[in-house]
Design an enzyme around this catalytic site. Structure first.
Site, PDB file in Angstrom:
ATOM      1  N   ALA A  62      37.202  45.514  42.914  1.00  0.00           N
ATOM      2  CA  ALA A  62      36.440  44.569  43.726  1.00  0.00           C
ATOM      3  C   ALA A  62      37.266  43.291  43.823  1.00  0.00           C
ATOM      4  O   ALA A  62      38.127  43.026  42.974  1.00  0.00           O
ATOM      5  CB  ALA A  62      35.091  44.296  43.069  1.00  0.00           C
ATOM      6  N   GLY A 107      36.583  48.815  40.786  1.00  0.00           N
ATOM      7  CA  GLY A 107      35.875  49.393  41.926  1.00  0.00           C
ATOM      8  C   GLY A 107      36.683  50.469  42.647  1.00  0.00           C
ATOM      9  O   GLY A 107      36.107  51.329  43.322  1.00  0.00           O
ATOM     10  N   GLU A 110      36.049  53.538  40.730  1.00  0.00           N
ATOM     11  CA  GLU A 110      34.642  53.896  40.988  1.00  0.00           C
ATOM     12  C   GLU A 110      34.479  54.555  42.357  1.00  0.00           C
ATOM     13  O   GLU A 110      33.686  55.478  42.516  1.00  0.00           O
ATOM     14  CB  GLU A 110      33.770  52.637  40.876  1.00  0.00           C
ATOM     15  CG  GLU A 110      33.700  52.155  39.430  1.00  0.00           C
ATOM     16  CD  GLU A 110      33.011  50.812  39.270  1.00  0.00           C
ATOM     17  OE1 GLU A 110      33.484  49.831  39.885  1.00  0.00           O
ATOM     18  OE2 GLU A 110      32.007  50.739  38.550  1.00  0.00           O
ATOM     19  N   GLU A 130      37.490  45.815  33.906  1.00  0.00           N
ATOM     20  CA  GLU A 130      36.491  44.749  34.030  1.00  0.00           C
ATOM     21  C   GLU A 130      36.313  43.963  32.727  1.00  0.00           C
ATOM     22  O   GLU A 130      36.083  42.760  32.744  1.00  0.00           O
ATOM     23  CB  GLU A 130      35.132  45.342  34.454  1.00  0.00           C
ATOM     24  CG  GLU A 130      35.080  45.828  35.902  1.00  0.00           C
ATOM     25  CD  GLU A 130      35.507  47.281  36.072  1.00  0.00           C
ATOM     26  OE1 GLU A 130      36.135  47.853  35.150  1.00  0.00           O
ATOM     27  OE2 GLU A 130      35.218  47.840  37.142  1.00  0.00           O
TER      28      GLU A 130
HETATM   29  N1  CO8 Z   1      40.952  41.223  43.787  1.00  0.00           N
HETATM   30  C1  CO8 Z   1      41.555  40.283  44.545  1.00  0.00           C
HETATM   31  N2  CO8 Z   1      42.896  40.199  44.690  1.00  0.00           N
HETATM   32  C2  CO8 Z   1      43.648  41.101  44.048  1.00  0.00           C
HETATM   33  C3  CO8 Z   1      43.092  42.114  43.229  1.00  0.00           C
HETATM   34  C4  CO8 Z   1      41.675  42.149  43.114  1.00  0.00           C
HETATM   35  N3  CO8 Z   1      41.024  43.106  42.403  1.00  0.00           N
HETATM   36  N4  CO8 Z   1      44.084  42.851  42.702  1.00  0.00           N
HETATM   37  C5  CO8 Z   1      45.238  42.321  43.184  1.00  0.00           C
HETATM   38  N5  CO8 Z   1      44.976  41.281  43.989  1.00  0.00           N
HETATM   39  C6  CO8 Z   1      45.942  40.425  44.700  1.00  0.00           C
HETATM   40  C7  CO8 Z   1      46.668  39.483  43.749  1.00  0.00           C
HETATM   41  O1  CO8 Z   1      45.886  38.342  43.492  1.00  0.00           O
HETATM   42  C8  CO8 Z   1      47.931  39.183  44.542  1.00  0.00           C
HETATM   43  O2  CO8 Z   1      47.633  38.246  45.523  1.00  0.00           O
HETATM   44  P1  CO8 Z   1      48.704  37.062  45.878  1.00  0.00           P
HETATM   45  O3  CO8 Z   1      49.914  37.796  46.378  1.00  0.00           O
HETATM   46  O4  CO8 Z   1      48.001  36.273  46.933  1.00  0.00           O
HETATM   47  O5  CO8 Z   1      48.960  36.325  44.601  1.00  0.00           O
HETATM   48  C9  CO8 Z   1      48.215  40.507  45.255  1.00  0.00           C
HETATM   49  O6  CO8 Z   1      46.971  41.224  45.260  1.00  0.00           O
HETATM   50  C10 CO8 Z   1      49.258  41.361  44.541  1.00  0.00           C
HETATM   51  O7  CO8 Z   1      48.826  41.536  43.190  1.00  0.00           O
HETATM   52  P2  CO8 Z   1      49.752  41.147  41.936  1.00  0.00           P
HETATM   53  O8  CO8 Z   1      50.721  40.070  42.294  1.00  0.00           O
HETATM   54  O9  CO8 Z   1      48.852  40.894  40.774  1.00  0.00           O
HETATM   55  O10 CO8 Z   1      50.556  42.501  41.749  1.00  0.00           O
HETATM   56  P3  CO8 Z   1      51.185  43.086  40.394  1.00  0.00           P
HETATM   57  O11 CO8 Z   1      52.061  44.218  40.792  1.00  0.00           O
HETATM   58  O12 CO8 Z   1      51.763  42.000  39.573  1.00  0.00           O
HETATM   59  O13 CO8 Z   1      49.924  43.677  39.577  1.00  0.00           O
HETATM   60  C11 CO8 Z   1      47.831  44.846  39.333  1.00  0.00           C
HETATM   61  C12 CO8 Z   1      49.163  44.724  40.112  1.00  0.00           C
HETATM   62  C13 CO8 Z   1      48.113  45.301  37.900  1.00  0.00           C
HETATM   63  C14 CO8 Z   1      46.973  45.870  40.059  1.00  0.00           C
HETATM   64  C15 CO8 Z   1      47.145  43.452  39.306  1.00  0.00           C
HETATM   65  O14 CO8 Z   1      47.075  42.970  40.646  1.00  0.00           O
HETATM   66  C16 CO8 Z   1      45.751  43.473  38.757  1.00  0.00           C
HETATM   67  O15 CO8 Z   1      45.572  43.529  37.555  1.00  0.00           O
HETATM   68  N6  CO8 Z   1      44.730  43.383  39.635  1.00  0.00           N
HETATM   69  C17 CO8 Z   1      43.349  43.269  39.235  1.00  0.00           C
HETATM   70  C18 CO8 Z   1      42.808  44.584  38.743  1.00  0.00           C
HETATM   71  C19 CO8 Z   1      41.385  44.423  38.274  1.00  0.00           C
HETATM   72  O16 CO8 Z   1      41.082  43.710  37.348  1.00  0.00           O
HETATM   73  N7  CO8 Z   1      40.475  45.145  38.947  1.00  0.00           N
HETATM   74  C20 CO8 Z   1      39.076  45.149  38.604  1.00  0.00           C
HETATM   75  C21 CO8 Z   1      38.353  44.123  39.380  1.00  0.00           C
HETATM   76  S1  CO8 Z   1      36.658  43.993  38.858  1.00  0.00           S
HETATM   77  C22 CO8 Z   1      35.894  45.282  39.618  1.00  0.00           C
HETATM   78  O17 CO8 Z   1      36.480  46.050  40.313  1.00  0.00           O
HETATM   79  C23 CO8 Z   1      34.432  45.394  39.346  1.00  0.00           C
HETATM   80  C24 CO8 Z   1      33.751  46.328  40.307  1.00  0.00           C
HETATM   81  C25 CO8 Z   1      32.277  46.121  40.257  1.00  0.00           C
HETATM   82  C26 CO8 Z   1      31.877  44.824  40.842  1.00  0.00           C
HETATM   83  C27 CO8 Z   1      30.422  44.585  40.647  1.00  0.00           C
HETATM   84  C28 CO8 Z   1      29.893  43.473  41.511  1.00  0.00           C
HETATM   85  C29 CO8 Z   1      29.813  42.144  40.865  1.00  0.00           C
END
Ligand code: CO8
Length: 256
Positions: A62, A107, A110, A130
């Site tokens: 998400a 997500g 999921e 998460e």
């Molecule tokens: N949301 C928003 N932006 C994201 C997300 C995300 N989940 N994942 C990556 N991005 C963005 C980064 O911020 C970055 O943006 P920018 O270039 O503007 O800085 C761009 O995508 C590229 O990402 P990275 O630079 O971080 O790329 P890396 O290769 O260094 O890392 C990863 C890749 C490991 C995938 C890393 O991006 C990461 O850890 N992402 C987040 C993963 C995460 O925590 N996902 C879970 C989110 S919570 C969720 O899904 C809950 C679902 C239920 C919600 C319930 C409702 C409330």
């Protein structure tokens, strides 16, 4: 943004927010829901593939930027939206294949869990991170992950937030097949085309029957199966399927 691409009887839905690793925000979920509504109503579509744009991510979760400012009530509403859209994947009459081409996190995993089958490239990574954000999964993983891989493994993934690779995902039965890097979507489309060529009414009953397997006790589930089995006998396709076998030829299904 969701791109919908049709090839024969197969529709591929591409989640395309590559700048945020295809993270799901409100608009993307709403678009996905609308796309599913039209697919459900279109009996000429035999199978669906869902994938992410680019090679790096299926869906990285998400949208964290969107969630950062949410109140508790808004978060609950957002979770309910994601859950209802993902549930629609399970309730679609057509089988759905997730083609995982990189990160499937939060997500994203999921979403894959709500699909019938998961095909993943060798560079795929799966996780429920998460807990590292101070939250828990909200789009169904606490319920679907234990059903898919067992409670012990689901606890490990949800409590630790650690990622697993495609090989491990294959070993523990999270995914159905692993492909080379960049090949998941094509492999999924080929599989989808082969499923679309089966008798669609029988496929619908198969999907619905397996769909209730985790929810019903054995006797009720078997009763559901015999009802569904009986319904198949009311179709022209079952007459064609059985006749074709006895006449030693390939069946041609009409979907009737
Ligand atoms: N949301 C928003 N932006 C994201 C997300 C995300 N989940 N994942 C990556 N991005 C963005 C980064 O911020 C970055 O943006 P920018 O270039 O503007 O800085 C761009 O995508 C590229 O990402 P990275 O630079 O971080 O790329 P890396 O290769 O260094 O890392 C990863 C890749 C490991 C995938 C890393 O991006 C990461 O850890 N992402 C987040 C993963 C995460 O925590 N996902 C879970 C989110 S919570 C969720 O899904 C809950 C679902 C239920 C919600 C319930 C409702 C409330």
């Amino acid at each position: 943004m969701i791109r919908s691409e049709r090839e024969g009887d197969v529709v591929t839905l591409v989640i395309d927010r590559a700048e945020a690793l295809n993270a799901l925000n409100h608009a993307t979920l709403a678009e996905l829901g609308a796309a599913l509504e039209s697919i459900a109503a279109d009996t000429s579509i035999g199978a669906v593939v869902v994938t992410g744009a680019g090679e790096k991510a299926f869906v990285a979760g998400a949208d964290i930027a969107a969630m950062e400012t949410m109140s508790a009530a808004e978060a609950k509403q957002f979770a309910a939206l994601g859950q209802s859209v993902f549930r629609r994947f399970e309730l679609l009459p057509q089988p759905v294949i997730a083609a995982v081409n990189g990160f499937a996190l939060g997500g994203g995993l999921e979403l894959a869990l709500a699909c019938d089958l998961i095909i993943a490239a060798a560079n795929a990574r799966f996780g429920q991170p998460e807990i590292n954000l101070g939250i828990i999964p909200g789009f169904g993983a606490t319920q679907r992950l234990p059903r898919r891989i067992g409670v012990a493994r689901a606890r490990q993934m949800i409590y630790s937030g650690d990622m697993i690779d495609a090989e491990e995902a294959l070993r523990i039965g999270l995914i159905n097949r692993m492909t080379g890097v960049g090949e998941a979507a094509d492999t999924a489309r080929q599989l989808a085309a082969s499923l679309a060529a089966k008798a669609p009414l029988a496929m619908r009953q198969a999907k619905a029957s397996v769909g209730v397997a985790g929810e019903l006790d054995l006797d009720t589930g078997c009763r559901y199966e015999s009802e569904a089995f009986g319904l198949c006998f009311a179709t022209e396709d079952r007459s064609e399927g059985m006749r074709a076998f006895l006449e030693k030829r390939k069946a041609v299904f009409s979907g009737k």
